[in-house]
Write an enzyme that holds these catalytic residues in place. Structure first.
Site, mmCIF file in Angstrom:
data_model
loop_
_atom_site.group_PDB
_atom_site.id
_atom_site.type_symbol
_atom_site.label_atom_id
_atom_site.label_comp_id
_atom_site.label_asym_id
_atom_site.label_seq_id
_atom_site.Cartn_x
_atom_site.Cartn_y
_atom_site.Cartn_z
ATOM 1 N N ARG A 35 -1.107 -8.153 13.696
ATOM 2 C CA ARG A 35 -1.701 -7.165 12.784
ATOM 3 C C ARG A 35 -2.549 -7.847 11.723
ATOM 4 O O ARG A 35 -3.621 -7.360 11.356
ATOM 5 C CB ARG A 35 -0.603 -6.344 12.096
ATOM 6 N N ARG B 47 11.196 -1.415 10.422
ATOM 7 C CA ARG B 47 10.210 -0.866 11.349
ATOM 8 C C ARG B 47 10.174 -1.670 12.639
ATOM 9 O O ARG B 47 10.226 -2.890 12.616
ATOM 10 C CB ARG B 47 8.823 -0.873 10.698
ATOM 11 N N LYS C 73 0.822 -1.221 0.000
ATOM 12 C CA LYS C 73 0.000 0.000 0.000
ATOM 13 C C LYS C 73 0.851 1.265 0.000
ATOM 14 O O LYS C 73 0.580 2.188 -0.739
ATOM 15 C CB LYS C 73 -0.887 0.059 1.258
ATOM 16 N N ARG D 179 -9.592 1.849 9.147
ATOM 17 C CA ARG D 179 -9.215 0.474 9.471
ATOM 18 C C ARG D 179 -10.330 -0.244 10.223
ATOM 19 O O ARG D 179 -10.190 -1.420 10.528
ATOM 20 C CB ARG D 179 -7.964 0.474 10.337
ATOM 21 N N ARG E 170 10.734 -6.109 4.615
ATOM 22 C CA ARG E 170 10.422 -4.701 4.361
ATOM 23 C C ARG E 170 11.350 -3.769 5.127
ATOM 24 O O ARG E 170 11.605 -3.957 6.306
ATOM 25 C CB ARG E 170 8.982 -4.414 4.770
HETATM 26 P P1 AMP Z 1 0.705 1.495 8.894
HETATM 27 O O1 AMP Z 1 1.903 2.345 8.635
HETATM 28 O O2 AMP Z 1 -0.513 1.932 8.118
HETATM 29 O O3 AMP Z 1 1.015 0.036 8.701
HETATM 30 O O4 AMP Z 1 0.303 1.690 10.441
HETATM 31 C C1 AMP Z 1 1.204 1.345 11.475
HETATM 32 C C2 AMP Z 1 0.448 1.171 12.778
HETATM 33 O O5 AMP Z 1 -0.186 2.404 13.155
HETATM 34 C C3 AMP Z 1 -0.690 0.164 12.739
HETATM 35 O O6 AMP Z 1 -0.237 -1.174 12.938
HETATM 36 C C4 AMP Z 1 -1.559 0.647 13.907
HETATM 37 O O7 AMP Z 1 -0.990 0.289 15.148
HETATM 38 C C5 AMP Z 1 -1.442 2.156 13.787
HETATM 39 N N1 AMP Z 1 -2.499 2.715 12.890
HETATM 40 C C6 AMP Z 1 -2.322 3.337 11.701
HETATM 41 N N2 AMP Z 1 -3.494 3.710 11.170
HETATM 42 C C7 AMP Z 1 -4.445 3.317 12.051
HETATM 43 C C8 AMP Z 1 -5.880 3.391 12.071
HETATM 44 N N3 AMP Z 1 -6.558 3.939 11.055
HETATM 45 N N4 AMP Z 1 -6.525 2.875 13.138
HETATM 46 C C9 AMP Z 1 -5.851 2.319 14.171
HETATM 47 N N5 AMP Z 1 -4.510 2.202 14.218
HETATM 48 C C10 AMP Z 1 -3.801 2.699 13.166
#
Ligand code: AMP
Length: 218
Positions: free
Chosen positions: A173, A162, A17, A93, A130
């Site tokens: 996740r 990360r 993404k 989400r 990654r």
């Molecule tokens: P991402 O970079 O989109 O993979 O997000 C990293 C982490 O941020 C996720 O695993 C969640 O812990 C938190 N996170 C990001 N966006 C959301 C969201 N819309 N709702 C809840 N947690 C989020």
């Protein structure tokens, strides 16, 4: 100039993404709004939100709906999101986030929701390799022979593993994705707002499919 767009990109973490959002945002000249990047910036700045979010993120959990909705509501009120549109990455989400997003964006409706479809086994393999630029979010795939420190080709920032890409956090996740985020596919499909895109091909091939779906929807 290519007209802008208001887009959401859904998909399992590790489906590509982030990379595709960077490309779509350049192609359609709209801001890339990544809630994960916003939270990581708060972690770096050491704010109260950052301290709370770090723990949740490192465990592979989801930050509370109220906090996430507040962040996105504020971000979408900025001038750059009011004009040509935006691409949302990592939000919504949960179904509640999606419902509130419909209210927030009622005056300028989301044009299309794209679901980047990559099977769970494949994203597990991709996530363990990654690496991501701390500054601009560009994603890379580690081969194990990189020169360290790894410098981002796009912005010169540090390319890192990360903290939340541990095997336990990844599994957690992906489970949460099936429970909380996968219902969004049905939510948007039932409103005929969804395009499912096969995310298994090369990044270039997947990008062409995504851009074609956006063009077809406008
Ligand atoms: P991402 O970079 O989109 O993979 O997000 C990293 C982490 O941020 C996720 O695993 C969640 O812990 C938190 N996170 C990001 N966006 C959301 C969201 N819309 N709702 C809840 N947690 C989020």
């Amino acid at each position: 100039m290519i007209p802008g767009a208001r887009l959401i990109l859904l998909g399992r973490q590790g489906a590509g993404k982030g990379t595709q959002c960077v490309r779509l945002s350049r192609h359609f000249v709209v801001p890339h709004i990544s809630t994960g990047d916003m939270l990581r910036a708060a972690v770096r700045e050491g704010t109260d939100l950052g301290r709370m979010a770090k723990k949740v993120m490192d465990d592979g959990g989801l930050v509370g709906d109220d906090i996430m909705i507040g962040l996105v509501r504020e971000r979408l009120s900025h001038h750059d999101a009011k004009g040509r549109g935006y691409i949302l990455d990592g939000f919504p989400r949960t179904v509640l986030q999606a419902q509130v997003l419909d209210e927030i964006s009622a005056e300028q409706r989301i044009d299309l929701v794209l679901d980047l479809d990559v099977p769970r086994e494949l994203v597990l393999a991709r996530l363990s390799a990654r690496r991501v630029c701390r500054d601009c979010g560009t994603n890379y795939v580690a081969s194990g022979v990189e020169k360290l420190p790894w410098i981002c080709e796009v912005c010169g920032g540090d390319v890192m593993h990360r903290d939340d890409d541990t095997p336990e956090a990844i599994e957690h996740r992906l489970d949460l994705y099936e429970q909380q985020t996968a219902p969004l596919i049905e939510f948007y499909q039932s409103q005929s707002r969804l395009a499912v895109i096969d995310g298994v091909g090369s990044p270039e091939a997947v990008f062409r499919l995504l851009a074609a779906a956006v063009d077809a929807a406008r």
